[in-house]
Structures are given as structure tokens and as C-alpha cells.
Design a protein around this motif. Structure first.
Motif, PDB file in Angstrom:
ATOM      1  N   VAL A   1       0.836  -1.203   0.000  1.00 18.65           N
ATOM      2  CA  VAL A   1       0.000   0.000   0.000  1.00 18.65           C
ATOM      3  C   VAL A   1       0.869   1.250   0.000  1.00 18.65           C
ATOM      4  CG1 VAL A   1      -1.845  -1.202   1.245  1.00 18.65           C
ATOM      5  CG2 VAL A   1      -0.139   0.072   2.537  1.00 18.65           C
ATOM      6  N   SER A   2       0.248   2.366  -0.418  1.00 14.82           N
ATOM      7  CA  SER A   2       0.911   3.666  -0.348  1.00 14.82           C
ATOM      8  C   SER A   2       0.754   4.233   1.056  1.00 14.82           C
ATOM      9  CB  SER A   2       0.312   4.612  -1.396  1.00 14.82           C
ATOM     10  OG  SER A   2      -1.081   4.747  -1.189  1.00 14.82           O
ATOM     11  N   PRO A   3       1.553   5.240   1.440  1.00 14.43           N
ATOM     12  CA  PRO A   3       1.538   5.721   2.836  1.00 14.43           C
ATOM     13  C   PRO A   3       0.187   6.244   3.300  1.00 14.43           C
ATOM     14  CG  PRO A   3       3.523   6.472   1.714  1.00 14.43           C
ATOM     15  CD  PRO A   3       2.660   5.841   0.659  1.00 14.43           C
ATOM     16  N   GLY A   4      -0.574   6.861   2.406  1.00 16.49           N
ATOM     17  CA  GLY A   4      -1.856   7.442   2.820  1.00 16.49           C
ATOM     18  C   GLY A   4      -2.999   6.445   2.882  1.00 16.49           C
ATOM     19  N   PHE A   5      -2.725   5.182   2.601  1.00 17.60           N
ATOM     20  CA  PHE A   5      -3.759   4.140   2.605  1.00 17.60           C
ATOM     21  C   PHE A   5      -4.462   4.065   3.957  1.00 17.60           C
ATOM     22  CE2 PHE A   5      -4.800  -0.262   3.702  1.00 17.60           C
ATOM     23  CZ  PHE A   5      -5.601  -0.672   2.642  1.00 17.60           C
ATOM     24  N   PHE A   6      -3.705   4.093   5.041  1.00 16.86           N
ATOM     25  CA  PHE A   6      -4.286   3.914   6.377  1.00 16.86           C
ATOM     26  C   PHE A   6      -5.183   5.086   6.761  1.00 16.86           C
ATOM     27  CE2 PHE A   6      -0.117   1.802   6.237  1.00 16.86           C
ATOM     28  CZ  PHE A   6      -0.506   0.488   6.483  1.00 16.86           C
ATOM     29  N   ALA A   7      -4.763   6.286   6.429  1.00 19.70           N
ATOM     30  CA  ALA A   7      -5.572   7.467   6.764  1.00 19.70           C
ATOM     31  C   ALA A   7      -6.864   7.482   5.951  1.00 19.70           C
ATOM     32  CB  ALA A   7      -4.764   8.738   6.525  1.00 19.70           C
ATOM     33  N   MET A   8      -6.778   7.143   4.666  1.00 21.10           N
ATOM     34  CA  MET A   8      -7.981   7.139   3.818  1.00 21.10           C
ATOM     35  C   MET A   8      -9.028   6.172   4.366  1.00 21.10           C
ATOM     36  SD  MET A   8      -8.501   5.945  -0.146  1.00 21.10           S
ATOM     37  CE  MET A   8      -7.830   7.367  -0.961  1.00 21.10           C
ATOM     38  N   LEU A   9      -8.593   4.990   4.808  1.00 19.68           N
ATOM     39  CA  LEU A   9      -9.531   3.978   5.267  1.00 19.68           C
ATOM     40  C   LEU A   9      -9.816   4.072   6.767  1.00 19.68           C
ATOM     41  CD1 LEU A   9      -8.779   2.828   2.446  1.00 19.68           C
ATOM     42  CD2 LEU A   9      -9.069   0.564   3.424  1.00 19.68           C
TER      43      LEU A   9
ATOM     44  N   ALA B   1      12.268   0.647   0.776  1.00 18.88           N
ATOM     45  CA  ALA B   1      12.975   0.256   1.993  1.00 18.88           C
ATOM     46  C   ALA B   1      12.335  -0.984   2.620  1.00 18.88           C
ATOM     47  CB  ALA B   1      12.950   1.413   2.996  1.00 18.88           C
ATOM     48  N   PRO B   2      13.138  -1.830   3.267  1.00 16.21           N
ATOM     49  CA  PRO B   2      12.616  -3.071   3.886  1.00 16.21           C
ATOM     50  C   PRO B   2      11.960  -2.804   5.231  1.00 16.21           C
ATOM     51  CG  PRO B   2      14.972  -2.956   4.213  1.00 16.21           C
ATOM     52  CD  PRO B   2      14.615  -1.755   3.369  1.00 16.21           C
ATOM     53  N   VAL B   3      10.829  -2.103   5.198  1.00 17.77           N
ATOM     54  CA  VAL B   3      10.068  -1.803   6.409  1.00 17.77           C
ATOM     55  C   VAL B   3       8.649  -2.322   6.229  1.00 17.77           C
ATOM     56  CG1 VAL B   3      11.450   0.224   7.036  1.00 17.77           C
ATOM     57  CG2 VAL B   3       9.479   0.487   5.510  1.00 17.77           C
ATOM     58  N   LEU B   4       7.989  -2.531   7.341  1.00 18.66           N
ATOM     59  CA  LEU B   4       6.610  -3.014   7.259  1.00 18.66           C
ATOM     60  C   LEU B   4       5.821  -2.569   8.480  1.00 18.66           C
ATOM     61  CD1 LEU B   4       6.693  -5.598   9.382  1.00 18.66           C
ATOM     62  CD2 LEU B   4       7.566  -6.814   7.397  1.00 18.66           C
ATOM     63  N   VAL B   5       4.491  -2.598   8.309  1.00 14.35           N
ATOM     64  CA  VAL B   5       3.547  -2.297   9.389  1.00 14.35           C
ATOM     65  C   VAL B   5       2.765  -3.570   9.665  1.00 14.35           C
ATOM     66  CG1 VAL B   5       1.481  -0.985  10.025  1.00 14.35           C
ATOM     67  CG2 VAL B   5       3.368   0.159   8.839  1.00 14.35           C
TER      68      VAL B   5
ATOM     69  N   GLU C   1       7.534   8.871   2.638  1.00 11.37           N
ATOM     70  CA  GLU C   1       7.639   8.955   1.186  1.00 11.37           C
ATOM     71  C   GLU C   1       9.009   8.476   0.725  1.00 11.37           C
ATOM     72  OE1 GLU C   1       5.486   9.542  -1.052  1.00 11.37           O
ATOM     73  OE2 GLU C   1       3.794  10.110   0.229  1.00 11.37           O
ATOM     74  N   VAL C   2      10.028   8.784   1.517  1.00 12.91           N
ATOM     75  CA  VAL C   2      11.387   8.348   1.153  1.00 12.91           C
ATOM     76  C   VAL C   2      11.472   6.830   1.161  1.00 12.91           C
ATOM     77  CG1 VAL C   2      13.815   8.398   1.842  1.00 12.91           C
ATOM     78  CG2 VAL C   2      12.429  10.481   1.999  1.00 12.91           C
TER      79      VAL C   2
ATOM     80  N   PHE D   1       0.622  -8.247   7.505  1.00 14.02           N
ATOM     81  CA  PHE D   1       1.481  -7.057   7.513  1.00 14.02           C
ATOM     82  C   PHE D   1       1.313  -6.300   6.206  1.00 14.02           C
ATOM     83  CE2 PHE D   1       4.262 -10.429   5.840  1.00 14.02           C
ATOM     84  CZ  PHE D   1       4.749  -9.844   4.683  1.00 14.02           C
ATOM     85  N   TYR D   2       1.789  -5.046   6.206  1.00 18.70           N
ATOM     86  CA  TYR D   2       1.712  -4.156   5.047  1.00 18.70           C
ATOM     87  C   TYR D   2       3.120  -3.745   4.630  1.00 18.70           C
ATOM     88  CZ  TYR D   2      -3.226  -3.667   6.290  1.00 18.70           C
ATOM     89  OH  TYR D   2      -4.546  -3.909   6.592  1.00 18.70           O
ATOM     90  N   LEU D   3       3.374  -3.710   3.321  1.00 19.35           N
ATOM     91  CA  LEU D   3       4.634  -3.240   2.756  1.00 19.35           C
ATOM     92  C   LEU D   3       4.399  -1.953   1.978  1.00 19.35           C
ATOM     93  CD1 LEU D   3       6.098  -6.596   1.343  1.00 19.35           C
ATOM     94  CD2 LEU D   3       6.904  -5.337   3.358  1.00 19.35           C
ATOM     95  N   PRO D   4       5.419  -1.115   1.828  1.00 19.29           N
ATOM     96  CA  PRO D   4       5.252   0.131   1.069  1.00 19.29           C
ATOM     97  C   PRO D   4       5.202  -0.139  -0.441  1.00 19.29           C
ATOM     98  CG  PRO D   4       7.508  -0.072   1.857  1.00 19.29           C
ATOM     99  CD  PRO D   4       6.746  -1.197   2.481  1.00 19.29           C
ATOM    100  N   ALA D   5       4.363   0.625  -1.134  1.00 18.70           N
ATOM    101  CA  ALA D   5       4.177   0.476  -2.583  1.00 18.70           C
ATOM    102  C   ALA D   5       5.285   1.234  -3.307  1.00 18.70           C
ATOM    103  CB  ALA D   5       2.810   1.005  -3.005  1.00 18.70           C
ATOM    104  N   GLY D   6       6.443   0.603  -3.426  1.00 20.79           N
ATOM    105  CA  GLY D   6       7.592   1.232  -4.052  1.00 20.79           C
ATOM    106  C   GLY D   6       7.575   1.125  -5.569  1.00 20.79           C
ATOM    107  N   PRO D   7       8.636   1.610  -6.209  1.00 17.11           N
ATOM    108  CA  PRO D   7       8.704   1.622  -7.680  1.00 17.11           C
ATOM    109  C   PRO D   7       8.629   0.221  -8.292  1.00 17.11           C
ATOM    110  CG  PRO D   7      10.380   3.051  -6.715  1.00 17.11           C
ATOM    111  CD  PRO D   7       9.798   2.280  -5.593  1.00 17.11           C
ATOM    112  N   GLU D   8       9.135  -0.790  -7.593  1.00 19.70           N
ATOM    113  CA  GLU D   8       9.139  -2.142  -8.138  1.00 19.70           C
ATOM    114  C   GLU D   8       7.764  -2.805  -8.079  1.00 19.70           C
ATOM    115  OE1 GLU D   8      11.894  -3.326  -9.545  1.00 19.70           O
ATOM    116  OE2 GLU D   8      12.782  -1.381  -9.072  1.00 19.70           O
TER     117      GLU D   8
END
Length: 889
Positions: free
Chosen positions: A621-629, A648-652, A641-642, A702-709
Motif C-alpha cells: 500500500v501507499s503511505p496514505g492508505f491507512f488514513a484514507m480507510l 525500503a525493507p520496512v513493514l507495518v 515517502e522516502v 502485515f503491510y509493505l510500502p508500494a515502491g517503484p518495483e
């Protein structure tokens, strides 16, 4: 010759009876004349002749037995007698026929659906020769799946096709469950299938226009872009243009030449109508994101073969088993067994297990309704048998055998069953013709998938209905028939069998047992309906843990449309910018999987300090996914955003995941090791939600960031303050402006919730109808038994009231005896339902399979209905005039 003479005698019965009568008179006259010649007086010679000749009636019977089918004639007489008896009691007949017709009709209707789904042979010429072939794997050899387990790779198909000795032809096909865009002014999603080039030849299907595939069309991968259209697509999309053959159409950005149109009515080999067929060698062109022709360990093709004349299923299994053994030798550690069945819709092993599992539960439910109906009619027959005690006793007294009278009574029962079965079956078949298309059209099927089944009855359905009718007639008729013929002849002929003080009327125990059975079965159905209704209510009011109001989802499949990574990134960037500029739109986010979208991503991850991996579901998901929902962070933060741009190898993680993996610890900073031993760090903990499965929020997620790949597989979520229609149209126009041929599915996010609710709504509606019918039948049964019991005990009630009993005493006596079998049956029903309610757990959202409200409220409701059904005849008993009662015969 003797048999033929008996057959002719059936049509000349009156003539044969006259001839027999004339012959007997002739013989008696001749003997009488000889007696007179001997000097015997005229009157005495007549009696002497009769004594010498023997029993005339017995001789007549012996002659009739010699020239006729005795059992057939006896049955015919029983049927005529039974029909007259039923005609004299129209009220009894109508009630019995309607009760049995209701039960048999429901069973026939459900079986017709099951037959059309999984038992009826495919609608192709000589369908009995077509068999489906499926694989069942054992061992740990590597095997990939592109669809259902048990499918074949292209190399395996060619091996079986080249080396078998039992098929005149073996075909392979793979349907497109996701739809293939037909390009033009308005791209349309189509259901297609990739097939071997002998597909139509093996099935015996001939085109209505043009030709079908030839072997040359499948020689080289990607070398023959040709297509056969279905008759439905040809008429709806191309206006039944006869010059369509030879024209080009664009499928998934590839030009295909139309070479033919399939015959009307042929829609493929699956329950969903296929709209076009292309050679299997065009797989890469139709599915650019995968190349399955060269994947020898990936199953994706379904196989069906036409058996040679004279070949049995056992020979097919033996022959193909040899080939399977040779293939297994190429894959050490693997053992394959083959499942071979007559080809039907949903005929593969996994499909059959699901269909027959659901079918068994539904048939069991409607079977319980039929059981209640049988108990009802059996009680009616018991009451009728009590009224016919004197008639039956006289027949027994003058020489009738017990078996003969039981047979007569069973004939009446079977006549009721046949009348009810015929009525119910015809109504079921006629109803299905109208109801089935409506239900199929409103099922929540994803994308372009639309189900289409043929529920028309065949010999199997009529045979099932006939067998059920006969069994039903015996079930509800046998016990009353045996009871009616087991009596004291002297007492019955005198008419003194009823109304004895202090004793239940004859048959009371059996009638009470039948009432208990009805109530127990009704309790099972009502509690099941109560659980499902409670589950439906919970599903309708459940808070999934995220916001859906004002959110629109846009779904598309870029890899299957030939997009590479760079092109996908550019498309996503441009589309998000255009959508964000639409009036009323205030937020645009991305997600790999839509909440409650019936799509699931899973992977194995290993928490730090552990050696065994655990199975997780995840989303990108993109960073604003949680706020929207509206999904708040309870610890830590969302992705920056960075981090998103750099991948980056981070997750929620979710709250429940944090509790399960690190109980009593702070999850922030913890790590999970995943793909290629890459280590991911937890930066946030989000509140639990039911974003993956409705009614379940405690899985590892868990959730991963929606990066370029990740841009190839991402979808859009759009929040707007304007109307849904305006936003949906705006998103479609924005996507069309960037790619006119891209198929985009735009809908409200709340629609996903309805897809999850639909199964529970359908099951709850069906169970509610069954429960209501069971309650009606049980209430009628209780009322009828109590009314009959009161009528049998009028004299006893009169004596009790003469001796000083008041109305309350009589009311209490009648209600106590009436409700005793009801309470016992209810207790048995509750216990039985507690044992089987786990079957319903998959469609019970937010409640347990032993929900106290259902298990307490439903029995109280049923007991209340039974009390009302008993109260009316009990009040009638209170109003009995003692003087009239004492005279009652």
C-alpha cells in the motif's frame, strides 16, 4: 404363447368371464340331466350336480388365475379401491397430498440443481464417451499451479496424447477466468479459452460458419493468431455479420483472424459461457505476464478425452496409469494417481468435493422437511385407521389375511405419495425454469464471470423423484398399516375400543412419537435458521474496521496487457495525477489488494530468533492508505515517502500479529526475515481490521510500502466528496485517455462487502424458508394430534367433569399430555443441532456455532407455537357437555 395369451386376456376380460360362466352352466346342466336319468328327482338332482362338480366360485378363481396376471389385477383392484376411499375423504386427501408434494418437490428441485451442476453429462454429441482426466500428486517433488490442483502442463498433455491407446482424441483447454479485453471504442471483458487444436474435433462440434482449428494452427508458439467466436458473442458484438470470417479483431493488443463461429448453444466445458477459443500455442500473446508452454512443472491445462468404442473406464485408468508412471520417473520423489470420471460441469475432484459437500447439506435439510411431512401424514393415517377399525376387523374376521389388508393400506399410501410426488416434482421443475436464471444472474460473481447452468430434468432427476416417492409412501404408510391390522377383533367389531378412562387411545404412543420426531427435526431446522439469521444480521451490521463511504476502487491488470515495469510506472503516475485533478477528489492511494476484494497475497516469514517460518497474508500500500480507510496507528508510524520511493525493507503489522509474535513486548524495531533472506523491520502497528476476510481479524498480516518495483500490480483507491457516479465516470475517462484499450473495473469499495455478505444471505434465506415450512408442518401436526386425542377421549373427559373436575383441571391434563412429546422432541432437537451446527460456522459472521440467543430463543418460540396449536383443541375439551360426553359412542 402362454404369456401372450395372458396379455390378450387383459383386453377380453368380460368376454372370457361370459364364456366361463356359460361353460360352467353347461357342465352343471349336463350333470343334472345325468342325475335325472338315474332316477333322482329334479330338485335333488340339481343339488347333487353342484356337490359333484365342487365349489363353483373356487373353480372360477382357478380359471381366472390360469389365464390372467393375478398380482396385476389385485394391484389394479387395490388402486381402484384406494382411489374411491381417498375420493370419499377429500379434506384428508388434499392435506396429505399437499404435505407430501411440498417435501418431494423441494427435494426434487434441489437434486435438479445438483444434477445440472455436477452430474449431467456435457452437452456435446455422444457425451457418454467423454471423460475428464485429473492428476493427484503424492510426494515432495516441485509442482507449480496456475489454477486448480490436478491440471497438466503442456509437455504432460503432449505425452498423454501421443502415448495413450484408449482415446480416439485427447484435448486440452484452459479458460480465462479474468477476462480478455476485446478492443474497440468500448473495451469489453470476455471469457476466453486456450485449447488444443483438436478441441472441436474431439467434442464432435461443428461450426455454424467457417472452420475450427487444424493441427497446423498449433505447430509453433505464437505462429497462428486465429480465433473461433461463440454464437452469443457473434450475435451480440458483431451483429451476426456473415462476413465476420476472415476479419481481424484485437484481443489483448494482438490481432487475431476470425476463422469460424461455433454452433448455437455451445458455450464450452465450464459452468461459465466461453465467448471465444484460441489455439493453446497463443498463450503468451493472450497472457503476456506468463509463458506456460515451456513450464514443464506448472499445471494449467484441463484434459478431456473421447474413449474409443468398446473401451471401459478401467482400461482408461490402466493405460494412462502406465504413462503417469513413466512421467513420474522424470521427477524423482513424485507419485501421480489419475482421477478419471465421466465429464460433467464442475467434474474435477476438488470441485466435486465442494459441490457434493454443499449438496449433501442442502439435501439433508430438505430431507428433514420431507421427514416432517411424512410424520404428519402418518399421523393422519393413524387417525383414519382408528376410524376404520370396525371395517378392518370385519375383513380380518371373514378370512382376509393381515398381509392382504396391509398391502391394501400401503397401496392407498403409495397413491397419496404418487399424487403428491407428481404435483411436487412438476412444480419444482417449472419453478426452476424461472427461478434459476434469476438467481444465477444475481449471484455476486467477480469480473466478467457469469454462471450458466442447465437445470432441465433428465432421466436421473425423474428416477430420483420416483424412487423418493416410493420410499416416502412406504415410510409414512407402513407403521399405520401395521397398527391398523393389529387389533382385538371382538372388541373392534363391537366398537368398544376407544375412550377408555385412564388410558391413552390405541396408537397414542406411536402418534406421540411421531410428534416428537416432527418437533425434533423442526428444532434442528429452526435453530440452524436462527443461527444463519443471526449471522446475516451480524454481517449486515459488522464494522470491518475501516471506512468505505465515499471510496471508489479502480482495478486493472497491467502485466496481462503487456506493460513492462517502466511503462507501468509512467501509467500509474499519469493516472494518479489525472484522477487527483477530478472535481471532488481529495485523496488518491494505491494498494496491491483491495480490502475484502477476494484476492489474497501470502508468503512465509520468519520472526527473529525463530527457525521455522510462519505463513502471513500481506498487502502492498501507499503511505496514505491507512488514513484514507480510517485505520489508526496504535504504535509507531506509517511509511515515509522516502521509504516508499526507495523500496525500503520496512513493514507495518496489525495489533493481533504483534500480540501473537511478541507477546508482552514492544513490536517496534522487531524484524521478520523473508524473500531471499531479506530482513524487514517493523515501524508501526495498525489497528486490527477485517480487510482480508470478513469476520476474521486475528490472522498474521502485515503491510509493505508500494515502491517503484510494485507499480505493475497496484490498483487505485479514490476518496471523493462528489457522487459515486461522477467519480466512477471520471476515473474511466482518465484511464481511457491514457490507454483506450485498457480494461478498467471501477466500482464502489462498499460493493466488496456485499460479495462477502451474499453467501450468508442466500443460505439464510433458504434456511429461513425451510424453517418456516417445518414450523408450519409441525404446528399442523401437533394441532391435529391433540384434536384427535381430544375427540377420542370425550367420554373420559365427561366422566372426569361429572366426578368434579373443573375446566382448569381438564385444560391442564390435555396440555400436559400434548406438550410432553413436544418438550422431549425439542430437547432432542437442541442436542442434535448442537452437534451439527459446526457445519454452518463458515457463514456465521461474528457469532459462535453455539450462539445462546439462537439456542434459547428458538426453542422458546417453537414451544410457544406448539402451545398455541394445543390450546385450541384443549379449550374445546373444556367446553364438553358431560351429559353429551357420557352418551358419546
Amino acid at each position: 404363447m402362454k404369456l401372450w395369451a395372458k396379455v390378450k386376456a387383459l383386453f377380453k376380460r368380460k368376454q372370457l368371464d361370459r364364456d366361463l360362466e356359460d361353460e360352467l352352466v353347461f357342465h352343471l346342466t349336463m350333470r343334472e340331466a345325468k342325475n335325472r336319468e338315474r332316477g333322482i328327482e329334479s330338485e335333488e338332482s340339481h343339488y347333487a350336480a353342484r356337490r359333484q362338480f365342487g365349489n363353483v366360485m373356487r373353480i372360477k378363481e382357478a380359471c381366472r388365475e390360469a389365464w390372467s396376471f393375478v398380482s396385476l389385477e389385485t394391484t389394479w383392484r387395490d388402486l381402484r379401491y384406494g382411489a374411491r376411499a381417498l375420493a370419499k375423504n377429500p379434506g384428508f386427501t388434499v392435506v396429505a397430498v399437499l404435505a407430501i408434494g411440498l417435501g418431494i418437490g423441494m427435494n426434487t428441485g434441489i437434486f435438479s440443481v445438483l444434477n445440472g451442476v455436477a452430474l449431467k453429462l456435457l452437452p456435446v454429441p455422444r457425451a457418454e464417451q467423454i471423460v475428464s482426466v485429473d492428476q493427484i500428486f503424492h510426494g515432495k517433488a516441485q509442482r507449480n499451479e496456475h489454477g486448480e490442483p490436478g491440471l497438466f502442463s503442456y509437455a504432460e498433455y503432449k505425452n498423454y496424447r501421443a502415448n495413450n491407446h484408449v482415446f480416439s482424441g485427447l484435448l486440452a483447454y484452459a479458460p480465462f477466468l479474468g477476462g480478455v479485453p476485446l478492443e474497440g471504442e468500448n473495451p469489453k471483458g470476455l471469457m476466453g479459452a486456450e485449447t488444443s487444436c483438436n478441441f472441436f474435433d474431439v467434442l464432435g462440434e461443428r461450426p455454424s460458419l467457417g472452420r475450427t482449428f487444424v493441427e497446423a494452427d498449433c505447430r509453433a508458439p505464437g505462429g497462428s493468431p486465429v480465433v473461433v467466436l461463440s454464437d452469443d458473442l457473434w450475435r451480440s458484438q458483431f451483429g451476426a455479420e456473415s462476413l465476420i470470417v476472415g476479419q481481424s479483431i484485437s484481443l489483448n493488443r494482438t490481432k487475431f483472424v476470425v476463422i469460424g463461429v461455433a454452433a448455437p448453444g455451445f458455450r464450452g466445458l465450464d459452468p461459465w459461457p466461453i465467448e471465444f477459443w484460441a489455439p493453446v500455442t497463443m498463450q503468451k500473446a493472450l497472457e503476456p505476464d506468463s509463458d506456460l508452454l515451456l513450464a514443464d512443472t506448472t499445471g494449467w491445462l484441463a484434459l478431456q478425452g473421447r474413449m474409443r468404442p468398446g473401451v471401459s473406464l478401467e482400461e482408461v485408468r490402466a493405460d494412462l496409469g502406465v504413462i503417469a508412471g513413466r512421467i513420474d520417473q522424470l521427477h524423482p520423489g513424485r507419485t501421480t494417481t489419475l482421477a478419471i470420471h465421466r465429464a460433467t460441469f464442475l467434474g474435477r475432484p476438488q470441485e466435486r468435493s465442494v459441490v457434493f459437500g454443499i449438496g449433501a447439506v442442502v439435501l439433508a435439510a430438505v430431507g428433514l422437511v420431507l421427514l416432517i411431512a411424512c410424520a404428519n401424514v402418518a399421523n393422519l393415517l393413524l387417525a383414519r385407521a382408528s376410524a376404520r377399525q370396525k371395517e378392518i376387523a370385519i375383513r380380518l374376521a371373514i378370512g382376509g389375511s393381515r398381509w392382504r389388508i396391509v398391502r391394501q393400506l400401503l397401496t392407498e399410501s403409495l397413491l397419496i405419495a404418487f399424487l403428491g410426488g407428481s404435483l411436487g416434482s412438476l412444480l419444482a421443475v417449472w419453478s426452476l425454469e424461472g427461478i434459476a436464471p434469476f438467481v444465477l444472474a444475481h449471484l455476486p460473481t467477480p469480473g466478467v464471470l457469469r454462471l450458466s447452468w442447465n437445470f432441465s430434468p433428465d432421466l436421473r432427476v425423474w428416477g430420483y423423484s420416483l424412487a423418493l416417492t416410493v420410499l416416502t409412501g412406504i415410510v409414512f404408510g407402513l407403521a399405520p398399516a401395521l397398527y391398523a391390522t393389529r387389533q382385538d377383533l371382538s372388541t373392534a367389531i363391537k366398537g368398544d375400543g376407544g375412550g377408555l378412562m385412564g388410558k391413552a387411545a390405541r396408537g397414542g404412543i406411536l402418534r406421540s412419537t411421531l410428534v416428537g420426531v416432527q418437533v425434533a427435526v423442526c428444532m434442528i431446522l429452526l435453530i440452524a435458521a436462527g443461527l444463519l439469521m443471526r449471522g446475516l444480521y451480524t454481517a449486515q451490521t459488522v464494522d470491518p474496521g475501516f471506512e468505505m463511504k465515499g471510496i471508489t476502487q479502480a482495478r486493472f491488470d497491467l502485466p496481462s496487457q503487456g506493460y513492462n515495469m517502466e511503462r507501468a510506472r509512467e501509467f500509474q503516475r499519469e493516472l494518479m495525477a489525472r484522477v487527483a485533478a477530478l472535481p471532488g477528489v481529495d485523496q488518491v492511494e494505491q494498494a496491491r489488494v483491495m480490502p475484502l476484494g477476494h484476492q489474497f497475497l501470502g508468503t512465509g516469514m520468519t520472526p527473529a530468533g525463530e527457525t521455522e517460518s510462519r505463513q502471513f497474508e500481506f498487502n502492498v500500500v501507499s503511505p496514505g492508505f491507512f488514513a484514507m480507510l480510517g485505520m489508526p496507528m496504535v504504535r509507531g508510524r506509517v511509511f515515509t515517502e522516502v521509504e516508499t520511493r526507495s523500496g525500503a525493507p520496512v513493514l507495518v503489522v496489525t495489533e493481533s500479529t504483534a500480540r501473537r509474535l511478541w507477546p508482552g513486548q514492544d513490536a517496534l524495531g522487531k524484524t521478520l526475515r523473508g524473500w531471499e533472506k531479506k530482513v524487514y523491520q517493523v515501524v508501526g502497528v495498525v489497528r486490527d481490521s477485517q480487510a482480508s476476510h470478513l469476520g476474521q481479524s486475528d490472522g498474521l498480516f502485515f503491510y509493505l510500502p508500494a515502491g517503484p518495483e510494485e507499480q505493475e500490480g497496484l490498483q487505485l483507491l479514490v476518496h471523493s466528496k462528489s457522487g459515486d457516479t461522477a467519480t466512477i465516470n471520471g476515473i474511466r475517462e482518465a484511464a481511457r485517455a491514457l490507454d483506450a484499450n485498457l480494461l478498467v473495473d471501477v466500482s464502489k469499495l462498499a460493493d466488496n462487502l456485499e460479495v462477502w455478505r451474499a453467501p450468508s444471505r442466500i443460505v439464510a434465506a433458504l434456511s429461513g424458508v425451510l424453517g418456516a415450512l417445518a414450523l408450519l408442518l409441525a404446528a399442523v401436526g401437533v394441532h391435529g394430534v391433540v384434536s384427535y386425542g381430544v375427540s377420542q377421549r370425550i367420554r373420559e373427559i365427561g366422566i372426569r367433569m361429572t366426578l368434579g373436575a373443573d375446566g382448569r383441571d381438564v385444560m391442564s391434563l390435555v396440555l400436559r399430555q400434548a406438550l410432553r412429546p413436544v418438550v422431549i422432541g425439542a430437547l432432542i432437537g437442541v442436542i442434535a443441532c448442537a452437534a451439527v451446527s459446526r457445519v454452518l460456522s463458515d457463514v456465521l459472521y461474528g457469532i459462535g456455532s453455539h450462539d445462546p440467543i439462537a439456542f434459547i430463543g428458538v426453542p422458546l418460540f417453537l414451544l410457544g407455537i406448539a402451545f398455541l396449536a394445543s390450546y385450541v383443541p384443549a379449550r374445546r375439551a373444556v367446553r364438553v357437555d358431560p351429559v353429551v360426553a357420557l352418551r358419546y359412542e
